[in-house]
Structure formats: C-alpha cells, structure tokens
Write a protein that holds these residues in place. Structure first.
Motif, short mmCIF file in Angstrom:
data_model
loop_
_atom_site.label_atom_id
_atom_site.label_comp_id
_atom_site.label_asym_id
_atom_site.label_seq_id
_atom_site.Cartn_x
_atom_site.Cartn_y
_atom_site.Cartn_z
N LEU A 1 -4.68 -2.59 -3.57
CA LEU A 1 -5.52 -3.31 -2.62
C LEU A 1 -4.68 -4.04 -1.58
N GLU A 2 -3.55 -4.62 -2.03
CA GLU A 2 -2.66 -5.35 -1.11
C GLU A 2 -2.01 -4.40 -0.12
N GLU A 3 -1.60 -3.24 -0.58
CA GLU A 3 -0.97 -2.26 0.30
C GLU A 3 -1.96 -1.77 1.35
N ARG A 4 -3.21 -1.59 0.95
CA ARG A 4 -4.22 -1.10 1.88
C ARG A 4 -4.45 -2.09 3.02
N GLY B 1 -11.15 -0.39 7.05
CA GLY B 1 -10.51 0.44 6.03
C GLY B 1 -11.48 0.86 4.96
N VAL B 2 -11.47 2.16 4.62
CA VAL B 2 -12.39 2.69 3.61
C VAL B 2 -11.64 3.69 2.74
N TYR C 1 -12.29 0.94 -5.65
CA TYR C 1 -12.83 1.12 -4.31
C TYR C 1 -12.78 -0.20 -3.55
N SER C 2 -12.61 -0.11 -2.24
CA SER C 2 -12.65 -1.32 -1.42
C SER C 2 -12.95 -0.95 0.03
N SER C 3 -13.52 -1.90 0.74
CA SER C 3 -13.72 -1.78 2.19
C SER C 3 -13.12 -3.04 2.79
N ASP C 4 -12.24 -2.87 3.74
CA ASP C 4 -11.56 -4.02 4.33
C ASP C 4 -11.80 -4.12 5.82
N LEU C 5 -11.72 -5.35 6.30
CA LEU C 5 -11.82 -5.62 7.72
C LEU C 5 -10.64 -6.44 8.18
N VAL C 6 -10.12 -6.12 9.34
CA VAL C 6 -9.05 -6.90 9.97
C VAL C 6 -9.53 -7.30 11.36
#
Length: 411
Positions: free
Chosen positions: A317-320, A345-346, A357-362
């Motif tokens: 998760l941290e790398e993503r 990120g998906v 699974y994770s969905s990220d926003l920057v």
C-alpha cells in the motif's frame, strides 16, 4: 437510502442525490432544534448551498379560479419561500449541516464565500396556476413544478451544470422581462440552444410552449444523451472513492483532507467534461487489464490534470501511494499549465493484489497558479530517474457536445 416525510420530498431528494451524489445531498436536515426541519432537501458543494423546499398541494377548484389560484400559491409557493428564508437565516449562523438523525454532516462553505440557491418546488398545480421565479429584496427564488424540476435535474445533472444555469438565469431575469408559456423547460431550451448562456442585451422575451419539445427532438440532442453514457463512469468512480476512502472523522474534520480536496475537484467537472474523462478512464482500465498500460495522464477541458495509475499486484500500500505521487509530479513536465493535478490509483481489473485492494487519491495544487521551483525540481527528478511520462505517446481528442449525425438537418 434516506427517507423523506412524503413522496414529493422523496422524489426531489432522489433526483438530487442522483445528480449531485448522495454525499452532498441531505433530506430533511435539522434546523434550530431536533424537532425543527430546516428544509426539505439541502445540497452542499463548496461554494454552493442549494436550499430546496417542496410543497405538495392539490389544486382545489371552485367557481372562482382566481381565488383558487391565490390559495394554492399561498400554500404551495409562499410557504416554501418563507421556509427557505428561515433556513438561510439559520445556516448563516451555522458551520455544519445537521442531518435528519442529529448527526453532523458536511462543513458548510466559509460564510463570505457561500453562494445560496433558493428553490421552491410546487407540486399539485397541474400547470393550471401561473408560477414564476422572482426576486424579493435582492434574494432570488427559483419556483419550479414537478415536471420542470425533473427535466432540469435530468439535463443539468452535475453541480457545475446546475449551479451555472441558476446563476445565469438569475442574471438574465433580473435584466430581461420574460413571459414563459408552459414550464421552465422552455427557458432551459433557450439556454442550451444558445451554448449554455442566455441572450444578452434583450429587453423582453416571450417563450413559446414548444421550445423544449423542439430541442429535445433534435437528432444531435439525442446523440448527446447517448454519448453521455460514458460520462457516468466518472460518477461511479466518485461514489467508489467516497465509499472506500472516508470515514466520518476524516471527512468532517476541521481541515479538509487531501482526499476530500481531490474529490471536490472530481465532482466539479461538468457532464461534458465527465464524458471525456469517463471514456479516457474506461479505456485506461481496459488497456491496463491487457497489460498494455500502467499509467496515463489526461488534461481535462476544465484545466485539471489527472493521472490514472494501475497498481502492480505485488506492491504494498505504501509503495502504491508513493509511486502515484511520483507520477503526479512527473506529469507536470507534460502539463505545466495545469495548476491542479489529481492522481487516481486503482488495482488492475481482474488481478488479485497480494497486499489487498485499495483506491488512492493524490492532490497537487500550485500556489497562486504558479508551481514552485521545488515542485519543478521534483517533477524533473521523477521523470528522469524513473522515466515517468518521459516520452509519452500524445493524442489530442476532439469531441462535440452535440454530435452532428448523418440524419441531422443542417438547414
């Protein structure tokens, strides 16, 4: 699903939550006390605050239509205007929305930045009673019936599209004497036909009752609705990010989180922009599923830059999140004129990630529309070190909001 007191309120709330998404729409929020209803529907999306009062009053007919009309207008319209005025007085003293169950809702926009929209929805007049939007002491009240509110929320179904229409309509009616035969959808027809603006320098205008029928039956209008199906990919993405990315404390904290700031940008894209973005995102998912693409940067017609990134199934998760952030910075080398960049990120569709699974926003935003020297340095560093967007395949897409079909009459 939130439930209203009656079917009319539920109808309007369902339309609003579909158009503006449920996270920003409230039904029967609380007012001064727990037993005091603020209004029927409240929509909050900084800087807009839409206050809606709904009355369902069946027109009772006697042998005196003038008296019947006045009684109905008093109960269906004047009562709504009174409620809206009281709601805004209370909101002026508030910082947060108080939901129907007493829990805290979204933080309201800053007092000096709020834009109030006052909407009275009157059911039961059967289009026999004249209704009209009007101003009272520099406060504008949009008066709609059940048919017109449905069509407005159907065809202006993003906060940007709807709010822009209300603002432009107010300015137009303040400066132009207007007679509308039929419902407000005929005013909407003029607005859409004129490139989402009203005619300027017009002293008086009479609108016939067939304008909406005329524009809605045009082949290019029907083609627009068909093409817009791609835009709802963007709506579903927003819902997924909201449901998976926030808890109450994060979303309602005193300072907006990075995710909330990013979500607000996604929400403010209008329907035409969402068509382009939804199509680009959907294509990206298909290419990433086939292993042909892991990242793509796109510039929206709103001027916002978006970076789509499909995670490696073995990454943590941290790398993503770290790589997504690096790719967002690297995109600045391609889109230097974009002063807001959102990273999404998906997981690669069809792959089972090792670390969940994770969905990220920057969220990246330049200060005063100018990237700092440090921002530029980081952008160049990530581009040169990792090759992110160093030699991209660039494409320019053109899309007409109202596509001209082969059967369109161009005369």
């Amino acid at each position: 699903m939130a439930e209203a007191v009656n079917n009319s309120e539920q109808f309007v709330y369902d339309m609003c939550s579909k158009s503006f998404l449920s996270l920003w729409s409230y039904i029967n929020p609380q007012g001064k006390t727990s037993d005091k209803e603020l209004c029927d529907v409240l929509v909050v999306c900084d800087p807009h605050v839409i206050v809606i009062s709904v009355k369902d009053i069946q027109l009772k007919k006697t042998d005196n239509p003038s008296v019947d009309w006045k009684r109905w207008q008093r109960k269906a319209i004047e009562a709504s205007i009174k409620q809206i005025k009281g709601a805004i007085r209370w909101l002026d003293q508030s910082e947060y929305v108080i939901q129907k169950d007493g829990s805290q809702g979204l933080k309201l926009p800053l007092q000096g930045e709020r834009i109030y929209h006052r909407i009275a929805v009157a059911f039961g007049g059967k289009r026999e009673v004249p209704i009209s939007s009007h101003a009272e002491e520099d406060e504008f009240f949009h008066v709609l019936d059940e048919q017109s509110v449905f069509l407005l929320l159907r065809h202006l179904d993003t906060i940007s599209d709807f709010a822009n229409y209300l603002i432009n309509k107010e300015a137009f009616l303040f400066n132009t004497s207007t007679i509308i035969n039929g419902g407000e959808e005929n005013l909407l027809a003029i607005y859409l036909h004129n490139g989402r603006q009203f005619p300027s320098e017009v002293g008086m205008m009479i609108l016939e009752d067939d304008l909406w029928e005329g524009i809605s039956n045009k082949p290019e209008f029907k083609a627009k609705l068909q093409r817009d199906t791609a835009s709802y990919v963007w709506d579903r993405l927003i819902q997924i990010l909201c449901q998976g990315g926030f808890n109450g404390e994060d979303w309602l904290g005193p300072d907006m989180s990075e995710s909330e700031l990013a979500i607000r940008v996604l929400v403010k894209e209008n329907r035409f922009s969402r068509r382009m973005l939804g199509g680009a995102f959907n294509d990206f998912l298909e290419l990433s599923k086939m292993g042909q693409l892991s990242s793509r940067c796109v510039q929206s017609i709103s001027g916002v830059g978006y970076v789509f990134f499909a995670y490696d199934s073995d990454s943590t998760l941290e790398e993503r999140k770290s790589e997504l952030c690096a790719r967002c910075y690297a995109s600045l080398c391609q889109f230097q004129e974009c002063f807001t960049v959102i990273g999404i990120g998906v997981n690669v569709p069809g792959q089972k990630p090792r670390h969940g699974y994770s969905s990220d926003l920057v969220f990246l935003q330049a200060q005063n529309n100018q990237w700092s020297e440090e921002d530029v340095r980081q952008a160049q560093h990530y581009r040169d070190k990792f090759g992110f967007f160093k030699n991209p395949n660039k494409t320019h897409c053109h899309e007409d909001e109202y596509p001209v079909t082969e059967n369109t009459d161009n005369t």
